[in-house]
Design an enzyme around this catalytic site. Structure first.
Site, PDB file in Angstrom:
ATOM      1  CE  LYS A  95      48.008  13.854  43.523  1.00  0.00           C
ATOM      2  NZ  LYS A  95      47.036  13.207  42.735  1.00  0.00           N
ATOM      3  CB  THR A  96      49.045  16.381  48.461  1.00  0.00           C
ATOM      4  OG1 THR A  96      48.568  15.216  47.806  1.00  0.00           O
ATOM      5  CG2 THR A  96      47.938  16.963  49.304  1.00  0.00           C
TER       6      THR A  96
ATOM      7  CG  ASP B 144      44.797  16.264  42.626  1.00  0.00           C
ATOM      8  OD1 ASP B 144      45.703  15.962  41.814  1.00  0.00           O
ATOM      9  OD2 ASP B 144      44.736  15.810  43.780  1.00  0.00           O
ATOM     10  CD  GLU B 145      44.209  11.854  41.264  1.00  0.00           C
ATOM     11  OE1 GLU B 145      44.676  11.391  40.195  1.00  0.00           O
ATOM     12  OE2 GLU B 145      44.591  11.498  42.394  1.00  0.00           O
TER      13      GLU B 145
ATOM     14  NE  ARG C 293      48.782   4.399  44.801  1.00  0.00           N
ATOM     15  CZ  ARG C 293      49.044   5.660  44.512  1.00  0.00           C
ATOM     16  NH1 ARG C 293      48.714   6.621  45.345  1.00  0.00           N
ATOM     17  NH2 ARG C 293      49.680   5.982  43.402  1.00  0.00           N
TER      18      ARG C 293
ATOM     19  CD  GLN D 250      49.132   7.848  39.847  1.00  0.00           C
ATOM     20  OE1 GLN D 250      48.413   7.576  40.796  1.00  0.00           O
ATOM     21  NE2 GLN D 250      50.142   8.704  39.932  1.00  0.00           N
TER      22      GLN D 250
END
Length: 711
Positions: free
Chosen positions: A33-34, A219-220, A601, A250
Site C-alpha cells: 500500500k505504501t 492512510d490507516e 510483520r 488491522q
DNA sequence: ATTCAACGCTTTTTT
DNA sequence: AGCGTTGAAT
C-alpha cells in the site's frame, strides 16, 4: 511514470490511476500500500499536473510521513517538498497556528501531552474539591478524551450529562477546558476537535482549505476516530477526491476512539466510491500468511478477504513453551543467536510483547547475551524528568501562560520554591493581570517570600527573559538549551549529586542539546515553538531505527506498518494476549486483530512463546497458552511443546559429553570468530569466551551458541 | 514552608 | 515495581 506503472500489479495500478472521486483501497497486510500511495501522489503530480501543495497525505506517524515524502521525492524530485504529508495532529497544528484567531486561541499555543494533562487535571480536582482517590484523574481524562474525539465539548457534555458520575466529570471537564484555555494550551484531542470545529463553523476558513486541498489521502483509515472522520469529510468537500487506505483487520485503536465503522461505512458515506482490494501479499511466507488469516478469520463483522502469496510455504511457525518469564527471555536470546548464526542481521529481528512491562526480563537477558537492542516506546527520552525540567524553561519562555510548565520549573532544580510559592505566584498573576510566567519577575509584588526565594525568582525571571530575547535574536536552539541547562542550575545540581544515576541524567541533558542542534540543522524553518511542537507530537514509532544493527523490542501496537525477517511474539498467554481487561467480545476481537498485525510483520520466521508462570503484580501466576495459539492451524506449527532452552541445555549436556568445553579450549563462533574459553559456568552449559577478533569476553550458552570447538 | 522517607495502591495498548 | 500521597524532620 509510464514505466513506474510496470512495477504495479493490476489492482495497485487501478488504485494509482483512479484519481477523481472517492476511492477506497482495502489494503491487506504487506500488499504494497505504501507503494500505491507514493505512486499515486507521483502520478497526480507528474501526469495529472496537480500542484504538490494541493495534496494532503495523512499518515499514522511522523516517520511514515517523512518516509513517504522521501520516496515521492525519489519519483518526482524536490517539488515533493510542498506536499502536505503529516499526521492528523501535525496537520491540525499547522492549520491552527494560521487560524488561531478564528479558533479563539493565540497562535503560540502550547501543546499539552499526557503528563501535562494529568498535572492539570489534578489541579482541577483541587479546584472542584473532588477527591482523587474516589475518582481517578486518569479515568476522568479518558472520559474527556473520549468526548473530544466525538466532538463533544465541555458545554455539550454538561448538557448531556446523565447521573452523578457524569455531573462530576462535566464539572471537571469545564474546569479543565477553562484552565487549558487560560494556559494558552491545547491537549492532543483539542488539536483535532478545535480544527474540525473551525472548519465546520467558519465558512472563510473552510473555503480556504477546501480549495487548497484538491486531493486527500488518508492512510490507516481503519484507525481514524470520529473527529478525524469529520475533519476529512469537511476538507474533502466539494470535490471529494478522497482516497482512504486501510484494512479493517488491522484496526487496533478503538480504545483511543478509533471507529472501524469509518472504513466499513466508507461506501455508504461516499456512494460513488470506487473500491480496490489489494490481496496479494509480498511480505510473508505462505505458512505465516495462512496462520495469520486463520486467526483473524475468527472475527465476526469483518469484510471477508483472502490474502495470498505466490511465494512458497516457507518454514513452519514455532510455538515454544517456557517455564517462566526468565526462561522465555532465554528462549528469545537463543532464537536471536540462532537467527544471527543463520545469517540474519540483528535489525531484521524483532521481539514483540503486549505490554511494555514485559520488556524488562527480555532486556536483562539480551544484555547478558551482549545482543545490541533498542526498545521502542519505553520511557521516552522527552518524558524523562530532567529533560522535561529543561524543556519547562523553554516552554515558559515561549508561552508565559503555561502554568504547568511554570509549576515544573519552580521545582527543578530544588531551590526552596515549592507548591506554596506557586500558589502565591498564581495569585499575584491573577490580581495584577499577568501571565503566571511573567509574575516570576514581579517577586516584589508578592508578600510572604523570604530573601532567598526572592533571589531565586529574580534569577529565574532573568534567565527566562534572556532565553526569550536570545530566541528572538535568532540564537540557535542548542544555544538556548545550553543556556537553560547551565544557568538554571540543573546541571550543577546533578553534578553535586554525583551518583551514577545523576551522571546518566547529565548525559540526557547533553543529549537534549544535541537533539536541539540536530533539529536546528534539519528543520526547514527552525524555531523554538517548532521545536517544542516536534517534541510534543513525536511518537514512539517515529523513533524506530531499523538500520543500526540492533534487535528491535516493542509492543505489538508499535509494530504496525513495520516488517522483519524474524519475529518473536512473547507472552502468548491468556490474560496477557488477549489482555485480561479485554473480556468483552468487541475488545477480544480487537486483541485478535492485534495478534494478526503482529503475525503479519514476519517475513520468513515467526516464533511465538508463552510461559507457564509469570511474575505479575508482585506474585507469581500460572498462565494458560493464549487462545490465539489454538486458532493457528496445527499443521502450520512445527513445535508444540518443549522449551527450546531446555532443549538447548539438553543439547549442551549431550554435546559437552562428546566435546566438553573447558578453559583453554579454542572455539570458532559464527559471528565473533575464534576465541579462547576462559571459564565454564553452570556445569558446562555456560562458557566464557574471550574472542581474539575484538578482545571481548562473552558469556555464551554452550548448547545454543553457534560455535564449535576447534582445538 | 520545604524536603525527605515510608507506605499503599495500581497498570494495556498511545497521538 | 513505580508512583503519589501522607507524615515527620529540618
Amino acid at each position: 511514470m509510464a514505466n513506474l506503472l510496470d512495477d504495479l500489479n493490476p489492482p495497485q495500478r487501478d488504485a494509482v490511476m483512479h484519481t477523481e472521486g472517492p476511492l477506497l483501497v482495502l489494503a491487506g497486510a504487506g500488499s504494497g500500500k505504501t507503494r500505491v500511495l507514493t505512486y499515486r501522489i507521483a502520478h497526480l503530480i507528474d501526469d495529472c499536473g496537480v500542484a504538490p501543495w494541493a495534496i494532503l497525505a495523512i499518515t499514522f506517524t511522523n516517520k511514515a510521513a517523512a518516509e513517504m515524502r522521501e520516496r515521492i521525492t525519489g519519483l518526482v524530485g524536490p517539488v515533493a517538498r510542498d506536499i502536505w504529508a503529516s499526521t492528523f495532529h501535525s496537520a491540525c497544528v499547522r492549520i491552527l497556528r494560521r487560524e488561531a484567531d478564528a479558533a479563539g486561541y493565540r497562535s503560540d499555543f502550547a501543546i499539552y501531552d499526557t503528563d501535562d494533562q494529568l498535572r492539570l487535571m489534578r489541579a482541577c480536582f483541587a479546584d472542584e474539591e473532588v477527591d482523587p482517590k474516589r475518582v481517578a484523574p486518569r479515568s476522568v481524562l479518558a472520559r474527556i478524551s473520549d468526548a473530544k474525539n466525538r466532538l463533544i465539548d465541555a458545554e455539550a457534555f454538561v448538557e448531556e450529562a446523565d447521573g452523578f458520575g457524569d455531573e462530576v466529570v462535566g464539572r471537571l471537564y469545564r474546569r479543565y477546558a477553562a484552565r487549558l484555555q487560560a494556559a494558552g494550551a491545547m491537549d492532543f484531542d483539542d488539536l483535532l476537535m478545535v480544527t474540525t470545529r473551525v472548519l465546520e463553523s467558519d465558512p472563510q476558513v473552510r473555503e480556504r482549505y477546501q480549495s487548497r486541498f484538491a486531493y486527500i489521502l488518508v492512510d490507516e483509515y481503519q484507525d481514524t476516530n470520529h473527529a478525524q472522520y469529520r475533519l476529512v469529510r469537511v476538507l474533502a468537500e466539494p470535490q471529494r477526491n478522497i482516497c482512504a487506505v486501510g484494512d479493517d483487520d488491522q484496526g487496533i485503536y478503538s480504545w483511543r476512539g478509533a471507529d472501524v465503522r469509518n472504513i466499513l461505512d466508507f461506501e455508504r458515506d461516499y456512494p460513488d466510491t470506487h473500491v480496490v482490494a489489494l490481496e496479494q501479499n509480498y511480505r510473508s511466507t505462505g505458512t505465516i500468511l495462512r496462520a495469520a488469516n486463520a486467526v483473524v478469520a475468527r472475527n465476526r463483522g469483518r469484510r471477508p478477504k483472502a490474502l495470498w502469496t505466490d511465494q512458497g510455504d516457507g518454514e513452519p511457525l514455532h510455538v515454544l513453551a517456557c517455564r517462566d518469564e526468565h526462561d522465555e527471555a532465554r528462549t528469545v536470546l537463543a532464537e536471536i543467536e540462532r537467527a544471527r548464526a543463520a545469517g540474519t542481521s540483528l535489525d531484521q529481528i524483532a521481539v514483540f510483547y503486549r505490554t511494555n512491562a514485559q520488556s524488562r526480563s527480555i532486556e536483562d537477558q539480551l544484555v547478558r547475551g551482549r545482543i545490541a537492542y533498542a526498545v521502542v516506546g519505553g520511557p521516552r527520552f522527552y518524558e524523562r524528568a530532567e529533560v522535561r525540567d529543561a524543556l519547562a524553561y523553554l516552554r515558559v519562555a515561549a508561552n508565559p501562560a503555561d502554568e504547568i510548565a511554570v509549576a515544573r520549573l519552580l521545582g527543578a532544580p530544588k531551590r526552596g520554591l515549592g507548591p506554596g510559592c506557586l500558589v502565591k505566584l498564581s495569585l499575584c498573576a491573577q490580581t495584577h493581570g499577568l501571565a503566571i510566567g511573567d509574575a516570576i519577575g514581579q517577586a516584589d509584588l508578592i508578600a510572604g517570600l523570604n530573601q532567598s526565594q526572592r533571589a531565586a525568582l529574580a534569577r529565574t525571571a532573568s534567565l527566562l527573559t534572556e532565553v526569550a530575547d536570545a530566541d528572538a535574536a535568532g540564537m540557535p536552539l542548542s544555544g538556548l538549551v545550553a543556556m537553560v541547562i547551565e544557568r538554571s542550575g540543573l546541571r550543577a545540581a546533578l553534578v553535586i549529586e554525583g551518583t551514577l544515576e545523576a551522571q546518566g541524567r547529565i548525559e540526557n541533558l547533553d543529549e537534549l542539546e544535541n537533539v536541539a542542534a540536530e533539529y536546528h540543522a534539519n528543520a526547514p524553518e527552525p524555531s523554538l515553538q517548532g521545536f517544542l511542537e516536534e517534541v510534543a507530537l513525536q511518537s514512539d514509532a517515529d523513533l524506530v531505527d531499523q538500520e543500526h544493527g540492533q534487535v528491535t523490542l516493542m509492543t505489538v501496537h508499535n509494530a504496525k506498518g513495520l516488517e522483519f525477517d524474524v519475529v518473536v511474539m512473547t507472552g502468548m498467554e491468556d490474560g496477557i494476549f488477549p489482555h485480561a481487561r479485554a473480556d468483552e467480545p468487541d475488545s477480544l476481537e480487537e486483541e485478535r486483530r492485534l495478534c494478526y498485525v503482529g503475525m503479519t510483520r514476519a517475513r520468513r520466521r515467526l516464533v511465538l512463546t508463552h510461559a507457564e508462570t509469570r511474575a505479575i503484580h508482585g506474585g507469581r501466576e500460572y498462565r494458560l497458552p493464549s487462545r490465539f495459539l489454538a486458532e493457528i492451524p496445527r499443521d502450520a506449527v512445527a513445535t508444540r511443546e518443549g522449551a527450546p532452552v531446555r532443549e538447548a541445555f539438553a543439547g549442551a549436556t549431550q554435546r559437552s559429553a562428546v566435546v566438553p568445553l573447558e578453559a583453554g579450549d579454542t572455539v570458532l563462533h559464527a559471528t565473533f570468530g575464534e576465541g579462547i574459553v576462559t571459564g565454564v559456568e553452570s556445569r558446562g552449559s555456560l562458557v566464557r569466551v574471550r574472542f581474539s577478533r575484538d578482545g571481548t569476553e562473552r558469556r555464551l550458552m554452550a548448547g545454543a551458541a553457534p560455535m564449535r570447538k576447534v582445538g
